[in-house]
Design an enzyme around this catalytic site. Structure first.
Site, mmCIF file in Angstrom:
data_model
loop_
_atom_site.group_PDB
_atom_site.id
_atom_site.type_symbol
_atom_site.label_atom_id
_atom_site.label_comp_id
_atom_site.label_asym_id
_atom_site.label_seq_id
_atom_site.Cartn_x
_atom_site.Cartn_y
_atom_site.Cartn_z
ATOM 1 C CG ASP A 410 -1.942 1.039 1.252
ATOM 2 O OD1 ASP A 410 -2.326 1.499 0.162
ATOM 3 O OD2 ASP A 410 -2.366 1.440 2.353
ATOM 4 C CD GLU A 413 -0.506 5.324 -3.929
ATOM 5 O OE1 GLU A 413 0.001 5.653 -2.838
ATOM 6 O OE2 GLU A 413 -1.233 4.327 -4.074
ATOM 7 C CG ASP A 484 -8.119 4.506 0.653
ATOM 8 O OD1 ASP A 484 -7.955 3.272 0.719
ATOM 9 O OD2 ASP A 484 -7.358 5.324 1.191
HETATM 10 C C1 GLC Z 1 -4.688 3.310 2.940
HETATM 11 C C2 GLC Z 1 -5.177 2.064 2.228
HETATM 12 C C3 GLC Z 1 -6.171 1.339 3.091
HETATM 13 C C4 GLC Z 1 -5.526 1.022 4.439
HETATM 14 C C5 GLC Z 1 -5.012 2.280 5.106
HETATM 15 C C6 GLC Z 1 -4.243 1.993 6.383
HETATM 16 O O1 GLC Z 1 -5.716 4.211 3.076
HETATM 17 O O2 GLC Z 1 -5.705 2.356 0.978
HETATM 18 O O3 GLC Z 1 -6.631 0.184 2.463
HETATM 19 O O4 GLC Z 1 -6.458 0.402 5.260
HETATM 20 O O5 GLC Z 1 -4.160 2.967 4.212
HETATM 21 O O6 GLC Z 1 -3.196 1.134 6.154
#
Ligand code: GLC
Length: 751
Positions: A410, A413, A484
């Site tokens: 995650d 980007e 998200d």
């Molecule tokens: C980001 C991710 C989400 C995750 C959060 C905390 O917002 O997209 O899926 O739960 O970070 O790690």
């Protein structure tokens, strides 16, 4: 970009070098159907990130100089021709000589700049004024926009199936705000589209990782364009007879998703907000108590010690490995999040090692670049270097040693909380030191590559990697989710075109956060979401801290019953989904497909956003509107049989079906055989030794793939490939390949 008059042509191997007064253009024949056009405005020997190895194969082609015509040269294979004239005016033609795509000979109609006063008034009320000016890009090419042309693909972009009339940017963006239909960019950059009009189809992949732009006729009804801030103009033109051919060519170039482990296709529960081992245990237990099949309750960032990657919070999450082992007894596999940002913290092994070996990105002055993510000050591994990827891969040993089986990448980007990373931060691409401007869009791509390689090496199994950000070609390493989203109806609606376009862009294993990540879900929304997502290849309910709890039992017994019904339905059709993923390795075709992929001349399918096919033989029409209990379904040509009651419908018509809250309309195409498995609480609970064949119609055909669902033995021939024919009340089974233990029983269920 200026080219000037055509000045000459030279053929070297499979390349045709075209000399213009001001520019050289290299046309490379990749295959009979794929032609690369490379204009080295930036780097002559550019090595692609998306395309690995040499994909060009020897092909016969002709180069003809044309006398006295507008076009000066024609380059032809047996499938496609490219005619080129002065100023790099070009047309691609199919093998019949019909036009596929032409350059547009004119300049862009740039937007008129508003007065300073108007701009400041707009800004004062909070409008976004960043998009109010337009400019020519350093790298730019304009194409003639044909009246009936439609555009598909482009990865995870929001909006509808057909991208015509919209403009997009390729710049991986972490967007926690509501993803609306006009969003220029999301997390992934997949600069690939399929152009489709009456009687023609082609594909284009623009291989340039800098910030790029794709306008499909929003700026003008005469042209559409591609632009980029830097880099080369480097595109691959793909010809074919059908949309499926284009998907095949694109995935031939950029790669196909390898077979996943079977369990990874099952159901996953998650929440950013499970803050202790107790929370995870409680949810896992409740999944079993409610009889809802489940493979993993995933570990979001809280399992780490102060958000330090490759650590474990022994206090809140109990000593590392203990909970994982305990839940394994009940069939749960462990999957955890790993972010790229490494906490700045002297004495923390990962940070120290990376500093010592100089693995982190530097700012323009040569100091290690620091921004902020979850752990506070953080540094960014330079994943474009092979040695850094190797180190990152090996770091996963800490996790696999405690039983971790899947990794969720995650914030890659890469995300940052103290403003965006400056474009001059130094990162690498293909081991070449460059800047963030070039490396940004491939950061997540390289991270998932490192993760895949690490997990493969450490476990010997087919890795489960899930990523939020990536570039074209990452499907070779990772599944994706759409980031998200929010608990709103427009996001159930959007998931259909979004996953279909991701699928046509190579990402066959993809999903959305079921129930919505941000915002509060509600009973009807959650139920319709699990129905709409029931055939997703990444099948996970996930939501954010602070939002209403989103496990199905938070919404009452009725919701639990319907939810269970659809999770079970997903498990029942697992062998069909798995078969499609097997097929996808050969064709690149996704599991979830827009109708236009198989019925491309039927105009009812051209921009059909609220229903989809699963493979070729199943049609799914979820209710995506609040309050609706009936819905209109378009059935394309053929006979379609309702999965629920066996009712037969002739295709080529719209029908209205009942769809009360507990009904997801599903139709099976007559003549097909769909494989199904028995009920389980998780993959591996019992051996799948019975296969049930759903036979649609009196005579039907289908194939089926079977292997151990876990490792790479299938590559050595350890698998079975069945071909089934059902005729005159009898099933005939032909083994196309036999290399694995066969089912003990094969049952037939008639529809
Ligand atoms: C980001 C991710 C989400 C995750 C959060 C905390 O917002 O997209 O899926 O739960 O970070 O790690």
């Amino acid at each position: 970009m200026e080219y000037g008059k055509f000045a000459g042509v030279k053929v070297v191997d499979n390349c045709v070098w075209l000399q213009f007064e001001k520019q050289t253009v290299n046309v490379e024949i990749i295959t009979d159907e794929i032609i690369r056009v490379f204009v080295p405005t930036w780097m002559k020997d550019y090595k692609s990130v998306a395309i690995e190895g040499d994909v060009a194969i020897p092909v016969d082609f002709d180069v003809t100089e044309l006398d006295g015509e507008d076009k000066k040269v024609r380059i032809s294979t047996s499938s496609v021709s490219l005619c080129i004239g002065d100023d790099f005016d070009f047309t691609f033609l199919d093998k019949y000589g019909d036009e596929l795509l032409s350059s547009f000979n004119g300049s862009r109609k740039l937007k008129e700049t508003l007065s300073e006063k108007s701009m400041s008034l707009l800004a004062a009320e909070g409008h976004d004024v960043s998009d109010l000016k337009s400019k020519d890009y350093k790298v730019q090419v304009l194409f003639k926009l044909r009246d009936e042309e439609r555009f598909y693909g482009m990865g995870d972009k929001t909006g509808f199936l057909n991208k015509r009339g919209y403009a997009y940017e390729n710049w991986n963006s972490d967007i926690p705000q509501l993803h609306h239909e006009n969003m220029p960019a999301l997390y992934k950059s997949i600069p690939f589209y399929i152009g489709k009009g009456a009687g023609y189809v082609y594909g284009m992949f623009f291989d340039n990782t800098f910030h790029s732009y794709m306008d499909f006729g929003k700026e003008s009804s005469d042209y559409f364009y591609y632009g980029a801030d830097e880099g080369n103009l480097d595109f691959y033109f793909m010809a074919g007879e059908a949309i499926a051919d284009i998907v095949e060519h694109y995935t031939y170039l950029t790669g196909r998703a390898p077979l996943p482990q079977l369990w990874t296709l099952g159901y996953h529960q998650c929440r950013w907000g499970y803050e202790s081992a107790k929370d995870i245990r409680t949810v896992a237990k409740a999944m079993r108590e409610h009889g809802i099949p489940c493979e993993s309750v995933q570990y979001d960032i809280d399992y780490m010690e102060g958000y330090r990657v490759f650590t474990w919070d022994d206090k809140e999450y109990e000593p590392a490995g203990q909970l994982i082992k305990e839940l394994e007894q009940d069939g749960f596999k462990a999957v955890c999040i790993i972010d790229p940002g490494v906490k700045v913290d002297k004495g923390y092994r990962v940070y120290d090692e990376g500093i010592k070996k100089d693995y982190y990105a530097h700012d323009k002055d040569g100091d290690v670049y620091v921004n902020e993510v979850w752990p506070g000050d953080a540094v960014y591994p330079d994943f474009g270097r092979e040695d850094v990827r190797k180190w990152w891969a090996n770091n996963h040993k800490f996790l696999t040693d405690i039983g971790m089986q899947g990794i969720w990448n995650d914030m890659n980007e890469p995300a940052s909380f103290r403003g965006p990373l400056p474009l001059d931060v130094q990162f690498s691409v293909n081991d070449r030191l460059t800047n963030h401007a070039e490396a940004h869009n491939v950061y997540g791509h390289y991270m998932s590559m490192a993760t895949y390689e690490g997990m493969k090496e450490l476990t010997g199994k087919r890795p489960l990697v899930i990523t939020r950000a990536c570039y074209s070609g990452a499907q070779k390493y990772t599944a994706v989710w759409t980031g998200d989203n929010q608990s709103v109806w427009s996001h159930i609606q959007m998931l259909i075109p979004q996953l279909c376009n991701l699928g046509m862009s190579g990402f066959t294993i993809a999903g959305t956060d079921i129930g919505g990540f941000g915002g509060d879900s509600n009973p009807e929304l959650l139920v319709r979401w699990i129905e709409a997502a029931a055939f997703s290849t990444f099948f996970r309910n996930h939501c954010a801290k602070g939002q209403r709890l989103q496990e199905p039992w938070q919404f009452g017994d009725k919701v639990v019953d319907i939810y269970r019904k659809y999770v079970k339905l997903h498990y029942r059709f697992l062998p069909y989904i798995y078969d499609l993923l097997f097929e996808s390795q050969i064709t690149g075709l996704p599991v979830m497909r827009p109708l236009v992929l198989h019925y491309e001349d039927d105009e009812n399918t051209f921009n059909l956003n609220n229903q989809f096919l699963v493979g070729e033989n199943m049609l799914v029409a979820p209710v995506v509107e609040q309050g609706a209990t009936k819905r209109m379904v378009y059935l394309p040509v053929g006979t379609w049989i309702s999965y629920w009651d066996g009712k037969r419908y002739q295709g080529n018509q719209h029908i209205i079906v009942d769809a009360p809250l507990d009904v997801l309309p599903i139709f099976i195409k007559e003549g097909s055989i769909i494989p199904m498995y028995e009920d389980v609480q998780y993959v591996g609970e019992r051996p799948y030794d019975t296969l049930t064949l759903l036979v649609a119609g009196d005579s039907a055909w289908g194939s089926h793939y079977q292997d151990n669902g876990e490792d790479f033995a299938y590559l050595e021939g350890e698998y079975n490939l069945y071909s089934f024919t059902y005729e005159d009340g009898a099933l005939d089974c032909d083994m196309l390949h036999e290399g694995y233990e066969k089912y003990k029983e094969i049952k037939v269920e008639r529809l």
